[in-house]
Design an enzyme around this catalytic site. Structure first.
Site, PDB file in Angstrom:
ATOM      1  CE1 TYR A 110    -116.377  48.651  27.198  1.00 39.33           C
ATOM      2  CE2 TYR A 110    -117.978  49.662  28.623  1.00 39.33           C
ATOM      3  CZ  TYR A 110    -116.682  49.477  28.331  1.00 39.33           C
ATOM      4  OH  TYR A 110    -115.778  49.482  29.055  1.00 39.33           O
ATOM      5  CG  ASP A 150    -114.607  46.965  24.150  1.00 37.80           C
ATOM      6  OD1 ASP A 150    -114.226  45.735  24.073  1.00 37.80           O
ATOM      7  OD2 ASP A 150    -114.290  47.897  24.942  1.00 37.80           O
ATOM      8  CG  HIS A 247    -110.547  50.625  22.617  1.00 34.65           C
ATOM      9  ND1 HIS A 247    -111.013  49.247  22.656  1.00 34.65           N
ATOM     10  CD2 HIS A 247    -110.680  50.815  23.932  1.00 34.65           C
ATOM     11  CE1 HIS A 247    -111.339  48.716  23.695  1.00 34.65           C
ATOM     12  NE2 HIS A 247    -111.213  49.693  24.649  1.00 34.65           N
TER      13      HIS A 247
END
Length: 255
Positions: A110, A150, A247
């Protein structure tokens, strides 16, 4: 083997939207989660559901409650789990978790966002510089590596709905896009683009102005796979109909 990457924007919030019914239906072998926003001790009911579905589970939370955090769920027990990367400020934010198996390693990533202001954008650049060296060293030990997560970066104009109006937006800045290009050139494959060269495929949409309904999105969630694994790639699909978050998941299939 099916591997899913999914920024759930809070595992507790996602669980109220039938996330676990959806997960069971996917029959995924491994799941990399980002932005889980929870400590294990806060989610005993969720942990029970995960175990009922047959997953081993590993969590690396941020020190700040309700913020960031990554997890890996896997039906195949790992040989080893690496919590964090050894860089103190990054590990305090719970951004990197790796599971090692017999013939590949899987990382849930992330990357910081810089959208809240200049200070966080500078921290994002600091993360990017660190990550280059960290992965360069790691790949020597683990040449078969999948980094799923991500990245908070749209690589090309094809990965964002309006590249002109977002030219100065964090996540689509020239320095970020150039970093992604060099990272790929240094030995990684963008698994989705390996199979699909078409525009209008996104993994994140703003909650504002009906962006998701209009498909006004950004592709910022990736499976990046080291080149020695290229012949094991079978398929990658973005799953926009899974609506548990701002998302959506990305599904990678490998031999």
């Amino acid at each position: 083997m099916k591997i899913i990457s999914y920024n759930v924007n809070g595992i507790r919030a996602a669980s109220t939207k039938n996330f676990f019914g959806w997960l069971q239906a996917t029959n995924a072998d491994m799941v990399c989660l980002q932005e889980v926003k929870a400590l294990i001790i806060q989610i005993p009911e969720i942990i029970a559901l995960i175990e009922q579905l047959g997953y081993y589970h590993y969590w690396f939370a941020a020190e700040k409650k309700g913020y960031s955090g990554v997890a890996i769920l896997t039906k195949l027990k790992p040989n080893y789990i690496e919590y964090g990367c050894g860089e103190e400020w990054i590990d305090k934010e719970g951004r990197i978790l790796r599971a090692d198996f017999d013939n590949f390693s899987l990382m849930s990533l992330y990357m910081p966002s810089g959208s809240s202001g200049e200070e966080r954008q500078l921290k994002k650049y600091e993360f990017m510089r660190f990550f280059d060296g960290y992965i360069g060293t790691l790949r020597i030990q683990f040449p078969n590596l999948i980094i799923s997560g991500d990245y908070n970066i749209c690589h090309t104009a094809m990965d964002i709905h309006n590249p002109k109006s977002n030219a100065n937006s964090s996540g689509f800045l020239p320095q970020e896009r150039a970093w992604m290009q060099v990272f790929l050139e240094n030995g990684f494959i963008d698994a989705f683009r390996h199979f699909n060269k078409d525009p209008h495929h996104y993994t994140w949409w703003s909650y504002r102005a009906g962006a998701r309904t209009k498909n006004l999105g950004w592709r910022i969630d990736y499976h990046l796979v080291t080149k020695p694994m290229e012949n094991r790639l079978k398929n990658v699909r973005i799953l926009p109909d899974a609506i548990h978050s701002d998302h959506c998941p990305v599904l990678l299939e490998i031999d």
